[in-house]
Design a protein around this motif. Structure first.
Motif, PDB file in Angstrom:
ATOM      1  N   SER A 133       0.848  -1.189   0.000  1.00  0.00           N
ATOM      2  CA  SER A 133       0.000   0.000   0.000  1.00  0.00           C
ATOM      3  C   SER A 133       0.888   1.245   0.000  1.00  0.00           C
ATOM      4  CB  SER A 133      -0.882   0.007   1.243  1.00  0.00           C
ATOM      5  OG  SER A 133      -0.060   0.174   2.383  1.00  0.00           O
ATOM      6  N   GLU A 134       0.275   2.401  -0.262  1.00  0.00           N
ATOM      7  CA  GLU A 134       1.036   3.652  -0.281  1.00  0.00           C
ATOM      8  C   GLU A 134       1.781   3.869   1.034  1.00  0.00           C
ATOM      9  OE1 GLU A 134       1.705   6.088  -2.454  1.00  0.00           O
ATOM     10  OE2 GLU A 134       0.741   4.980  -4.067  1.00  0.00           O
ATOM     11  N   MET A 135       1.065   3.647   2.132  1.00  0.00           N
ATOM     12  CA  MET A 135       1.659   3.868   3.458  1.00  0.00           C
ATOM     13  C   MET A 135       2.835   2.925   3.669  1.00  0.00           C
ATOM     14  SD  MET A 135       0.857   6.147   5.397  1.00  0.00           S
ATOM     15  CE  MET A 135       1.900   6.697   6.712  1.00  0.00           C
ATOM     16  N   LYS A 136       2.631   1.682   3.228  1.00  0.00           N
ATOM     17  CA  LYS A 136       3.678   0.669   3.391  1.00  0.00           C
ATOM     18  C   LYS A 136       4.906   1.046   2.558  1.00  0.00           C
ATOM     19  CE  LYS A 136       4.445  -4.082   4.082  1.00  0.00           C
ATOM     20  NZ  LYS A 136       5.381  -4.296   4.959  1.00  0.00           N
ATOM     21  N   ILE A 137       4.643   1.539   1.344  1.00  0.00           N
ATOM     22  CA  ILE A 137       5.757   1.953   0.486  1.00  0.00           C
ATOM     23  C   ILE A 137       6.547   3.061   1.176  1.00  0.00           C
ATOM     24  CG2 ILE A 137       6.383   3.035  -1.700  1.00  0.00           C
ATOM     25  CD1 ILE A 137       3.939   1.749  -2.939  1.00  0.00           C
ATOM     26  N   PHE A 138       5.820   4.033   1.719  1.00  0.00           N
ATOM     27  CA  PHE A 138       6.501   5.160   2.365  1.00  0.00           C
ATOM     28  C   PHE A 138       7.314   4.679   3.568  1.00  0.00           C
ATOM     29  CE2 PHE A 138       6.425   8.666   5.534  1.00  0.00           C
ATOM     30  CZ  PHE A 138       7.244   9.531   4.837  1.00  0.00           C
ATOM     31  N   LEU A 139       6.681   3.864   4.400  1.00  0.00           N
ATOM     32  CA  LEU A 139       7.328   3.472   5.649  1.00  0.00           C
ATOM     33  C   LEU A 139       8.474   2.487   5.437  1.00  0.00           C
ATOM     34  CD1 LEU A 139       4.303   3.177   8.112  1.00  0.00           C
ATOM     35  CD2 LEU A 139       6.014   4.990   7.936  1.00  0.00           C
ATOM     36  N   SER A 140       8.278   1.504   4.540  1.00  0.00           N
ATOM     37  CA  SER A 140       9.316   0.478   4.495  1.00  0.00           C
ATOM     38  C   SER A 140      10.229   0.571   3.272  1.00  0.00           C
ATOM     39  CB  SER A 140       8.689  -0.922   4.593  1.00  0.00           C
ATOM     40  OG  SER A 140       7.644  -1.046   3.671  1.00  0.00           O
ATOM     41  N   VAL A 141       9.874   1.400   2.287  1.00  0.00           N
ATOM     42  CA  VAL A 141      10.783   1.554   1.143  1.00  0.00           C
ATOM     43  C   VAL A 141      11.450   2.923   1.161  1.00  0.00           C
ATOM     44  CG1 VAL A 141      10.992   1.563  -1.361  1.00  0.00           C
ATOM     45  CG2 VAL A 141       9.405  -0.021  -0.246  1.00  0.00           C
ATOM     46  N   VAL A 142      10.648   3.965   1.277  1.00  0.00           N
ATOM     47  CA  VAL A 142      11.193   5.317   1.135  1.00  0.00           C
ATOM     48  C   VAL A 142      11.923   5.785   2.399  1.00  0.00           C
ATOM     49  CG1 VAL A 142      10.626   7.710   0.648  1.00  0.00           C
ATOM     50  CG2 VAL A 142       9.423   5.895  -0.543  1.00  0.00           C
ATOM     51  N   LEU A 143      11.279   5.602   3.555  1.00  0.00           N
ATOM     52  CA  LEU A 143      11.886   6.118   4.789  1.00  0.00           C
ATOM     53  C   LEU A 143      13.288   5.571   5.062  1.00  0.00           C
ATOM     54  CD1 LEU A 143       9.426   6.718   7.745  1.00  0.00           C
ATOM     55  CD2 LEU A 143      10.720   8.334   6.372  1.00  0.00           C
ATOM     56  N   PRO A 144      13.504   4.250   4.905  1.00  0.00           N
ATOM     57  CA  PRO A 144      14.861   3.741   5.158  1.00  0.00           C
ATOM     58  C   PRO A 144      15.916   4.383   4.260  1.00  0.00           C
ATOM     59  CG  PRO A 144      13.305   1.933   5.067  1.00  0.00           C
ATOM     60  CD  PRO A 144      12.559   3.151   4.640  1.00  0.00           C
ATOM     61  N   LEU A 145      15.480   4.844   3.076  1.00  0.00           N
ATOM     62  CA  LEU A 145      16.422   5.502   2.178  1.00  0.00           C
ATOM     63  C   LEU A 145      16.656   6.961   2.564  1.00  0.00           C
ATOM     64  CD1 LEU A 145      15.076   4.271  -1.280  1.00  0.00           C
ATOM     65  CD2 LEU A 145      17.218   3.604  -0.177  1.00  0.00           C
ATOM     66  N   SER A 146      15.780   7.462   3.456  1.00  0.00           N
ATOM     67  CA  SER A 146      15.795   8.904   3.725  1.00  0.00           C
ATOM     68  C   SER A 146      16.644   9.299   4.916  1.00  0.00           C
ATOM     69  CB  SER A 146      14.372   9.410   3.962  1.00  0.00           C
ATOM     70  OG  SER A 146      13.467   8.751   3.138  1.00  0.00           O
ATOM     71  N   LYS A 147      17.424   8.350   5.445  1.00  0.00           N
ATOM     72  CA  LYS A 147      18.197   8.689   6.639  1.00  0.00           C
ATOM     73  C   LYS A 147      19.032   9.951   6.484  1.00  0.00           C
ATOM     74  CE  LYS A 147      18.388   4.148   8.696  1.00  0.00           C
ATOM     75  NZ  LYS A 147      18.968   2.920   8.145  1.00  0.00           N
ATOM     76  N   PRO A 148      19.710  10.145   5.337  1.00  0.00           N
ATOM     77  CA  PRO A 148      20.529  11.357   5.232  1.00  0.00           C
ATOM     78  C   PRO A 148      19.711  12.636   5.402  1.00  0.00           C
ATOM     79  CG  PRO A 148      20.897   9.906   3.338  1.00  0.00           C
ATOM     80  CD  PRO A 148      19.830   9.278   4.163  1.00  0.00           C
ATOM     81  N   ILE A 149      18.576  12.714   4.737  1.00  0.00           N
ATOM     82  CA  ILE A 149      17.803  13.962   4.793  1.00  0.00           C
ATOM     83  C   ILE A 149      17.207  14.146   6.188  1.00  0.00           C
ATOM     84  CG2 ILE A 149      15.654  12.949   3.858  1.00  0.00           C
ATOM     85  CD1 ILE A 149      16.858  16.464   3.101  1.00  0.00           C
ATOM     86  N   ILE A 150      16.783  13.045   6.799  1.00  0.00           N
ATOM     87  CA  ILE A 150      16.245  13.142   8.158  1.00  0.00           C
ATOM     88  C   ILE A 150      17.311  13.674   9.102  1.00  0.00           C
ATOM     89  CG2 ILE A 150      15.426  11.775  10.128  1.00  0.00           C
ATOM     90  CD1 ILE A 150      13.979   9.973   8.161  1.00  0.00           C
ATOM     91  N   PHE A 151      18.503  13.138   8.951  1.00  0.00           N
ATOM     92  CA  PHE A 151      19.615  13.542   9.802  1.00  0.00           C
ATOM     93  C   PHE A 151      19.931  15.025   9.626  1.00  0.00           C
ATOM     94  CE2 PHE A 151      24.121  12.870  11.239  1.00  0.00           C
ATOM     95  CZ  PHE A 151      23.768  12.481  12.516  1.00  0.00           C
ATOM     96  N   VAL A 152      20.009  15.444   8.354  1.00  0.00           N
ATOM     97  CA  VAL A 152      20.332  16.841   8.060  1.00  0.00           C
ATOM     98  C   VAL A 152      19.289  17.782   8.661  1.00  0.00           C
ATOM     99  CG1 VAL A 152      20.401  18.547   6.205  1.00  0.00           C
ATOM    100  CG2 VAL A 152      21.686  16.433   5.978  1.00  0.00           C
TER     101      VAL A 152
END
Lengths: 285, 293
Positions: free
Chosen positions: B179-198
Motif C-alpha cells: 500500500s502507499e503507506m507501506k511503500i513510504f514506511l518500508s521503502v522510502v523512509l529507510p532511504l531517507s536517513k541522510p535527509i532526516i539527519f540533516v
C-alpha cells in the motif's frame, strides 16, 4: 501526508496574515479582531508622521544596507582564497575553524561583545597603549553599526562561504591548465574562470539578502541595545516589539510591522528585476 | 596539475596564505581567550589579564555555573525543546516533501505557491503573538515547539531529496502489492536517513541557540531554555545572588561575575562546538541540497 504541513501553515503563517488586519483597526482586546472599529490607514499615518519614523526607518535601512555592502563580498573572497589551498586536509581544517562561530548563539556572541568591548575588557586593554581613556564601545551610538556588522561577519562569513566553495570545487581543472598554458596568471584565471562560475549563485544570494534588507535580525539588535546607543540601535523590528508586546499598542505595532513587510516585498521584487536585467535573465524567479 | 606558477602567482599565493591565516586567527583567538579566561583566578584576570601560570588558574567560575539551578534547568529545558522541535519539524517536512515530490498529487504548484508566499511575507510579530495567545499556548512548551515547526526551506529540501529517489523502487513495491503507506514506511523512509539527519541537526541547533520565542511566549522562569538564562547572566548582568555568597564585598562580586560569564559561555557553547566537526559534512550537505533548486 501534506495535511500536517498544510494545517500548520494555514494556522501559523496565514493566521497571522489575517490577524494583521488589526493594523487597520482601533483594536480592543475585548471586542476582538472582528468587533473592533475600522480606522483605515490611521495607524500607518500615525507612524509615518511620528518624529520617530525617519530615525528608525533610516537606522534599519543603514544597518542592513551597510551590512550587505560590507558582508556580501567577504564569503566570496574567503571561498576564492580557500580554493587556492591545494592540500585537501589543510583546507578541511581551515574550513572547520572558519565555520565554528556559526554554531555560537546570538546571546553568547553579544555576551562576548559586551565582555570584550567593556571599558576594562581586552580590546580596551590593547587600546590603552594608544589612548588614555577607555572607549565606551557599547554605549556610544556611533559605534553600534560597526560592532553589529563586523561581529555579523565574524559569526557568519565562514559559513556563508560554503556555497561558493562547493561551486568552485566543480570547476574543471582542465580549464585552469589550458588558461595557464595560454599565459594567464592566477588573478586572470580567477577573474575569467572562477568568478563566472559562481556568478549565478552570487546573484541569488544577493537577491535574497537584499529582499531581507528590512527584516534584519531583531534578535541581535535587541540584545545589543543599551540605554544610550538607541539613537542608532533602534530599528523597526525592535520598535515593533517594544510598542507592541511591551507597551501593548497592538494595532499600531502591527501597522509598523506590516509597513516593514511590504517594503521588504517591494525590495525583493525590485532587486530581482534589476539583477535579472544585469545577469542575462538569471534571477530568483 | 600542470600549472606553472609565475613569480606574480607565487606572490599572490603567499599573500593568500597570509590572509587565510589572519582570518583563522581572527575567528579563533576570541574563542581561545574566552576558554583560558574561564579558568583564571578572578582577581588575577581583572588585574593582569590572561596568565599562563597554572597557579593563577582556578575552577571557581565552573563551580558556580555548574551548581546554579537556573543554569541546570535551562540546560534540561533546551535539550527538551530542541529535541521535540527537531522531531516535529522532521516529521512535518518529510511528509510534506514526499507528497510534493509525487507527480500524482493534484494542485502541487498551488500548494508550493501557498508555502513559498510565507517565505517572503508574514503577518508580523503582534498578530502571531495574539494567535498563540488565543490558542491558549502562552506559557506552555508548545508555544516554542509548534509555531516554527513548519519551515518552507525544510520542505523544499526534502522534496528535492525525494525527487532523487528512483520512481522504479516505488513502482516495484506497488507491483508487489504494497500500500502507499507501506511503500513510504518500508521503502522510502529507510532511504531517507541522510535527509532526516540533516533536517534534525539543523532544527536542533537552531532551536538550541534561539531565545526569542521563549522570551515572548514564556513568562514562567522554570520553563526558560538555556539561552534565556544566559541572557540574564551575560547581558542583563543578573548573576544570581545565590551563586555568590553575601559576605563577599561588591568588588569581589564583580570579579566573580566576570568569571561566571566566561564559564557560562564555555559550558553553553562547548557541546555544539565539540559535536559539530563530526557532523560538518551533513551540515554542508544540507546547504548544498538547499541551494540547488
Amino acid at each position: 501526508m501534506l495535511a500536517p504541513a498544510l494545517i500548520l501553515t494555514l494556522i501559523f503563517k496565514y493566521g497571522p496574515m489575517y490577524g494583521a488586519i488589526i493594523a487597520f483597526k482601533d483594536f480592543s482586546p475585548i471586542k476582538g479582531i472582528m468587533g473592533s472599529e475600522w480606522v483605515g490607514l490611521h495607524n500607518f499615518e500615525k507612524f509615518l508622521s511620528s518624529p520617530n519614523f525617519t530615525v528608525i526607518f533610516m537606522n534599519t535601512l543603514k544597518l542592513s544596507l551597510f551590512g550587505l555592502i560590507l558582508g556580501f563580498p567577504v564569503p566570496i573572497l574567503l571561498a576564492l582564497m580557500l580554493n587556492q589551498v591545494r592540500r585537501a586536509g589543510v583546507k578541511k581544517n581551515i574550513q572547520l575553524l572558519l565555520y565554528a562561530p556559526n554554531f555560537i548563539s546570538v546571546v553568547v556572541v553579544v555576551g562576548m561583545l559586551f565582555i570584550f568591548l567593556s571599558p576594562t575588557g581586552p580590546i580596551n586593554q590593547l587600546f590603552s597603549l594608544i589612548t588614555n581613556e577607555p572607549i565606551m564601545f557599547m554605549s556610544k551610538p556611533e559605534y553600534f553599526r560597526w560592532i553589529y556588522i563586523l561581529s555579523d561577519i565574524w559569526t557568519g562569513a565562514g559559513w556563508a562561504s560554503i556555497i561558493y566553495v562547493a561551486a568552485l570545487a566543480n570547476v574543471d581543472p582542465e580549464l585552469h591548465n589550458a588558461a595557464n598554458l595560454d599565459g594567464a596568471n592566477l588573478l586572470q584565471r580567477i577573474r575569467h574562470i572562477d568568478l563566472p562560475i559562481i556568478r549565478p549563485i552570487m546573484a541569488i544570494v544577493f537577491i535574497l539578502a537584499a529582499g531581507n534588507i528590512m527584516s534584519i535580525g531583531f534578535e541581535k539588535a535587541y540584545l545589543m541595545q543599551t540605554a544610550t546607543n538607541l539613537p542608532t540601535a533602534e530599528i523597526i523590528p525592535t520598535y515593533v516589539y517594544k510598542i507592541g508586546l511591551q507597551a501593548g499598542d497592538y494595532a499600531y505595532s502591527s501597522a509598523v510591522g506590516l509597513f516593514n513587510s511590504v517594503i521588504n516585498v517591494i525590495l525583493l521584487v525590485t532587486v530581482n528585476f534589476i539583477v535579472k536585467k544585469l545577469n542575462e535573465g538569471e534571477g530568483l524567479y | 596539475m600542470f600549472i606553472k606558477h609565475s613569480r606574480l602567482d607565487r606572490l599572490i599565493l603567499a599573500l593568500n596564505s597570509t590572509f587565510l591565516i589572519l582570518a583563522v586567527l581572527m575567528v579563533v583567538l576570541p574563542l581561545i581567550y574566552v576558554v583560558i579566561a574561564s579558568f583564571m583566578d578572578p582577581s588575577v584576570l581583572l588585574n593582569h589579564g590572561l596568565s599562563f601560570n597554572i597557579s593563577d588558574w582556578s575552577l571557581e567560575g565552573y563551580k558556580k555555573i555548574l551548581t546554579n539551578p537556573a543554569m541546570i534547568r535551562g540546560f534540561g529545558n533546551a535539550v527538551f525543546y530542541a529535541s521535540a522541535f527537531a522531531i516535529l519539524t522532521v516529521m512535518v517536512s518529510i511528509c510534506a516533501g514526499y507528497a510534493l515530490s509525487d507527480d500524482r498529487l493534484k494542485g502541487r504548484s498551488l500548494f508550493m505557491t501557498l508555502f513559498l508566499i510565507t517565505m517572503f511575507f508574514g503577518g508580523g510579530l503582534v498578530p502571531t503573538y495574539l494567535l498563540v495567545k488565543n490558542l491558549g499556548l502562552l506559557n506552555t512548551v508548545w508555544a516554542v515547539i509548534i509555531p516554527g515547526a513548519v519551515n518552507i526551506w525544510n520542505i523544499i529540501l526534502s522534496r528535492t531529496f525525494f525527487k532523487g529517489v528512483p520512481k522504479e523502487l516505488r513502482e516495484a513495491a506497488n507491483v508487489d502489492g504494497a500500500s502507499e503507506m507501506k511503500i513510504f514506511l518500508s521503502v522510502v523512509l529507510p532511504l531517507s536517513k541522510p535527509i532526516i539527519f540533516v533536517l534534525a541537526l539543523y532544527a536542533f541547533v537552531g532551536q538550541w541557540n534561539s531565545y526569542f520565542d521563549a522570551m515572548i511566549y514564556l513568562d514562567n522562569p522554570s520553563l526558560h531554555p538555556l539561552q534565556l538564562v544566559l541572557r540574564s547572566i551575560l547581558i542583563q548582568n543578573q548573576v544570581d545572588p545565590s551563586m555568590i555568597s553575601d559576605q563577599l564585598a561588591m568588588a569581589e562580586m564583580k570579579k566573580l561575575s566576570e568569571i561566571i560569564k566566561y564559564a557560562a559561555i564555555v559550558v553553553s557553547s562547548l557541546p555544539l562546538l565539540v559535536m559539530y566537526p563530526f557532523f560538518q559534512k551533513y551540515f554542508e550537505k544540507g546547504v548544498m541540497v538547499g541551494s540547488l533548486k
